[in-house]
Design a protein around this motif. Structure first.
Motif, PDB file in Angstrom:
ATOM      1  N   ILE A 164      19.848 -36.877 -21.152  1.00 54.50           N
ATOM      2  CA  ILE A 164      18.646 -37.484 -21.727  1.00 54.50           C
ATOM      3  C   ILE A 164      18.716 -39.007 -21.548  1.00 54.50           C
ATOM      4  O   ILE A 164      17.750 -39.642 -21.119  1.00 54.50           O
ATOM      5  N   GLU A 165      19.891 -39.531 -21.822  1.00 52.53           N
ATOM      6  CA  GLU A 165      20.131 -40.969 -21.653  1.00 52.53           C
ATOM      7  C   GLU A 165      19.906 -41.377 -20.184  1.00 52.53           C
ATOM      8  O   GLU A 165      19.280 -42.393 -19.886  1.00 52.53           O
ATOM      9  N   GLN A 166      20.406 -40.547 -19.273  1.00 53.15           N
ATOM     10  CA  GLN A 166      20.252 -40.858 -17.846  1.00 53.15           C
ATOM     11  C   GLN A 166      18.788 -40.846 -17.421  1.00 53.15           C
ATOM     12  O   GLN A 166      18.344 -41.729 -16.687  1.00 53.15           O
ATOM     13  N   LEU A 167      18.055 -39.840 -17.878  1.00 54.82           N
ATOM     14  CA  LEU A 167      16.643 -39.771 -17.489  1.00 54.82           C
ATOM     15  C   LEU A 167      15.857 -40.946 -18.072  1.00 54.82           C
ATOM     16  O   LEU A 167      14.962 -41.490 -17.436  1.00 54.82           O
ATOM     17  N   LYS A 168      16.232 -41.356 -19.282  1.00 50.02           N
ATOM     18  CA  LYS A 168      15.544 -42.488 -19.915  1.00 50.02           C
ATOM     19  C   LYS A 168      15.780 -43.768 -19.128  1.00 50.02           C
ATOM     20  O   LYS A 168      14.846 -44.533 -18.867  1.00 50.02           O
ATOM     21  N   ALA A 169      17.032 -44.006 -18.739  1.00 54.39           N
ATOM     22  CA  ALA A 169      17.353 -45.211 -17.979  1.00 54.39           C
ATOM     23  C   ALA A 169      16.628 -45.198 -16.632  1.00 54.39           C
ATOM     24  O   ALA A 169      16.146 -46.229 -16.152  1.00 54.39           O
ATOM     25  N   THR A 170      16.529 -44.013 -16.044  1.00 53.59           N
ATOM     26  CA  THR A 170      15.845 -43.888 -14.761  1.00 53.59           C
ATOM     27  C   THR A 170      14.349 -44.164 -14.920  1.00 53.59           C
ATOM     28  O   THR A 170      13.757 -44.906 -14.130  1.00 53.59           O
ATOM     29  N   ALA A 171      13.776 -43.589 -15.940  1.00 52.76           N
ATOM     30  CA  ALA A 171      12.345 -43.807 -16.190  1.00 52.76           C
ATOM     31  C   ALA A 171      12.076 -45.293 -16.401  1.00 52.76           C
ATOM     32  O   ALA A 171      11.072 -45.831 -15.916  1.00 52.76           O
ATOM     33  N   ALA A 172      12.993 -45.973 -17.103  1.00 51.88           N
ATOM     34  CA  ALA A 172      12.798 -47.405 -17.363  1.00 51.88           C
ATOM     35  C   ALA A 172      12.802 -48.197 -16.058  1.00 51.88           C
ATOM     36  O   ALA A 172      12.017 -49.134 -15.888  1.00 51.88           O
ATOM     37  N   ALA A 173      13.659 -47.814 -15.120  1.00 55.95           N
ATOM     38  CA  ALA A 173      13.700 -48.516 -13.827  1.00 55.95           C
ATOM     39  C   ALA A 173      12.408 -48.290 -13.045  1.00 55.95           C
ATOM     40  O   ALA A 173      11.848 -49.212 -12.451  1.00 55.95           O
ATOM     41  N   PHE A 174      11.918 -47.053 -13.058  1.00 55.53           N
ATOM     42  CA  PHE A 174      10.651 -46.770 -12.376  1.00 55.53           C
ATOM     43  C   PHE A 174       9.501 -47.555 -13.012  1.00 55.53           C
ATOM     44  O   PHE A 174       8.598 -48.024 -12.331  1.00 55.53           O
ATOM     45  N   GLN A 175       9.584 -47.673 -14.347  1.00 50.58           N
ATOM     46  CA  GLN A 175       8.571 -48.441 -15.069  1.00 50.58           C
ATOM     47  C   GLN A 175       8.475 -49.865 -14.537  1.00 50.58           C
ATOM     48  O   GLN A 175       7.402 -50.433 -14.419  1.00 50.58           O
ATOM     49  N   LYS A 176       9.622 -50.417 -14.176  1.00 52.78           N
ATOM     50  CA  LYS A 176       9.645 -51.777 -13.632  1.00 52.78           C
ATOM     51  C   LYS A 176       9.196 -51.821 -12.176  1.00 52.78           C
ATOM     52  O   LYS A 176       9.101 -52.899 -11.585  1.00 52.78           O
ATOM     53  N   GLY A 177       9.001 -50.641 -11.586  1.00 53.19           N
ATOM     54  CA  GLY A 177       8.520 -50.609 -10.208  1.00 53.19           C
ATOM     55  C   GLY A 177       9.592 -50.337  -9.177  1.00 53.19           C
ATOM     56  O   GLY A 177       9.346 -50.477  -7.974  1.00 53.19           O
ATOM     57  N   TYR A 178      10.778 -49.929  -9.629  1.00 53.09           N
ATOM     58  CA  TYR A 178      11.866 -49.639  -8.694  1.00 53.09           C
ATOM     59  C   TYR A 178      11.996 -48.148  -8.485  1.00 53.09           C
ATOM     60  O   TYR A 178      12.056 -47.385  -9.442  1.00 53.09           O
ATOM     61  N   ARG A 179      12.119 -47.750  -7.230  1.00 49.29           N
ATOM     62  CA  ARG A 179      12.301 -46.331  -6.926  1.00 49.29           C
ATOM     63  C   ARG A 179      13.795 -46.006  -6.931  1.00 49.29           C
ATOM     64  O   ARG A 179      14.460 -46.144  -5.927  1.00 49.29           O
TER      65      ARG A 179
END
Ligand SMILES: [Zn+2]
Length: 566
Positions: A275-290
């Motif tokens: 869950i922690e990993q998916l959250k961190a990933t979603a946050a990076a995508f939010q900033k515009g990073y793939r």
């Protein structure tokens, strides 16, 4: 004849994620020519009513670099509907290479990817130097399509020689490595792969070359992808650490290229980590990073009895008991003082691989008919049925059956709800087959058929359309594989045609099909009827046809001739 091949009446699951529909598919010159109601005939027409017609699956995390040189199909990929593979992951490639350095590359493949040295020595017909030469060697000799990433380990070995496994690179060496990455991209590579996994060593025990690269070198070697505006950065980083996310963000920010990072996995021992990993990933995508992640579809399941189990070896009292002879072990399991120690072992809070959760240890097989009622139940459920606590229920049941009760345990991937969320995440790519690697330890060939059988049909966690999308167009889009991954006119006629009601992966089995009869594991499937590559059937009902229509796929930066960068 208007078409070379027509598949009539199948249900087209086109890879876009849109609802499937019934249509004929007409193929001409290796491409999909027409979809819908086809009046004209084909040189060959096959009735596929009741079957799904999907784009061929793209296996993007393989180590097929060597195997494709002696096995143009990358067996058992076609048996599972896979029509394209990407090689060169985890920093490992067979090019670029200098004369005399071949064995240094073999050393990494042997240890990191567990490909038997003997097979590599017999099966790899060295002779190329550049990445372009290597790809050209494969052109015209393939059953499946292949694309490659260029690997950091090879690039580093090329420039630093044996010092690549001893030290950091200087500015001049970094520049030369950048040049090699750029050349490889212009030869058609789909990106650059690196490996910082602290457990990855060569055969001689030295860390793999890419582990000596500092962050500055890593960033510099990714720059050519940004400059050429092409390719993915595939990064193998070992154990999950939060700082890895920062590195991914840094790479994505600097190059604006997609990052393909480490696996998101549900581990029973640390059930919140995914869950922690998916959250961190979603946050990076939010900033515009793939910053994509990968996932497995195959739960890591072990079956054990208390005759032979190793699941408890990390607990001292348990381990001592498991090494006793059986009569003594049974007496010990029955002894209340020993049980107290076994219980204390499990209560010790230090982290362990075994999750100590009796809700996800299940009874798989019993010996006594009276115990049939426990089959399929978790140990916790059995305990409730017997009015005992879980540990007592577990040990007493095993003792009643002379330690022959078979239990099921999943250290990772055993929680369907977690797996469902991971697999459906838009930030997670499906497919971590590692095909072509670890060939005597396991097989990942069946990740796609397992997805379709276990998770789509069995557990109904994804729709067929969504699953096919994740196996095809999603991968093609992230990697920049143009003209593939959809069933649409003009797209390459790469198809997987299967029965959604029966498709599944079989258990792995031994074969002797590596060079000079080296043993390794293969995997068959059920329900996969036709695998079609560039309009030609390479596999029908599990049997390879002998056709070699595969192509070397080339990425966006490809130039037909070696360019100025060389
Ligand atoms: Zn790998």
């Amino acid at each position: 004849m208007e078409y070379d091949l027509v598949f009539r009446g199948g249900r087209v699951v086109d890879g876009s994620g849109l609802p499937s529909y019934v249509a004929d598919v007409g193929i001409k010159n290796g491409k999909i020519a027409e979809l819908g109601r086809i009046k004209g005939g084909g040189a060959k027409t096959i009735d596929v009513q009741g079957l799904a017609v999907a784009p061929g699956f793209i296996d993007h995390h393989t180590h097929m670099d060597a195997q494709l040189l002696w096995d143009p199909y990358g067996t058992s990929e076609p048996q599972h509907g896979i029509t394209s593979v990407i090689a060169g992951n985890c920093g490992l490639t067979l090019a670029p290479v200098k004369n005399g350095d071949e064995d240094a590359l073999v050393q990494s493949f042997v240890r990191v990817e567990a490909i038997p040295r003997f097979a590599l020595e017999k099966g790899v017909p060295w002779g190329w130097h550049s990445f372009r030469d290597y790809l050209d060697k494969l052109e015209g000799c393939l059953g499946v399509n292949m694309g490659g990433l260029v690997g950091h380990i090879a690039v580093r070995q090329y420039v630093l020689g044996e010092e690549s496994v001893e030290r950091a690179a200087n500015a001049r060496e970094i520049q030369r490595m950048q040049q090699l990455v750029a050349e490889s991209m212009e030869a058609g590579a789909f990106g650059f792969s690196t490996n910082r996994n602290e457990r990855h060593m060569r055969e001689d025990g030295k860390p793999v070359a890419s582990r000596f690269a500092d962050i500055e070198e890593l960033l510099a070697l990714c720059d050519p992808l940004g400059n050429l505006n092409a390719g993915v950065i595939q990064s193998t980083l070992g154990q999950y650490k939060f700082k890895n996310f920062e590195l991914y963000e840094q790479l994505a920010q600097r190059t604006q290229r997609p990052i393909v990072g480490l696996v998101v996995v549900h581990r029973s021992a640390r059930p919140e980590q995914w869950i922690e990993q998916l959250k961190a990933t979603a946050a990076a995508f939010q900033k515009g990073y793939r910053t994509y992640r990968l996932c497995h579809t195959v739960p890591l399941v072990r079956y054990f009895t208390l005759k032979n189990g190793q699941a408890f070896d990390e607990f001292p009292t348990w381990k001592t008991l498991m090494f006793m002879d059986e009569a003594a072990r049974k007496r010990a399991f029955a002894d209340s003082e020993t049980r107290r120690k076994l219980r204390a072992d499990l209560a010790d809070p230090r982290p362990t691989v075994f999750h100590r959760n009796w809700n996800i240890v299940r009874v798989e097989k019993v010996v006594q008919p009276a115990n049939e009622k426990y089959v399929g139940k978790s140990v916790a459920e059995v305990a409730a049925m017997r009015g005992q606590d879980s540990l007592d229920a577990f040990l007493d049941l095993a003792l009643e059956e002379n330690l022959e009760t078979t239990f099921w345990n999943a250290n990772s991937g055993g929680d369907p709800q977690a797996m469902g969320e991971i697999m459906q995440s838009p930030y997670v790519l499906i497919g971590t087959s590692d095909a072509g690697a670890h060939v005597q330890y396991g097989t990942g060939f069946g990740y796609a058929t397992t997805l379709l059988g276990l998770w789509v049909r069995g557990r109904k966690l994804l729709s067929l359309e969504k699953a096919v999308h994740k196996l095809t167009f999603e991968v093609a889009s992230v990697y920049g594989i143009e003209g593939r991954g959809l069933v649409r006119p003009g797209y390459a006629a790469d198809l997987a045609i299967f029965d959604p009601d029966s498709v599944d992966a079989c258990e792995a089995e031994w074969a002797n099909d590596y060079p000079s009869g080296t043993k390794r594991l293969i995997q068959r499937s059920v329900g996969m009827h036709y695998t079609v590559v560039n309009g030609r059937i390479i596999c029908a009902d599990g049997k390879l046809t002998g056709e070699l229509p595969g192509q070397v796929l080339r990425g966006h930066a490809y130039r037909p001739e070696a360019g100025a960068a060389g």
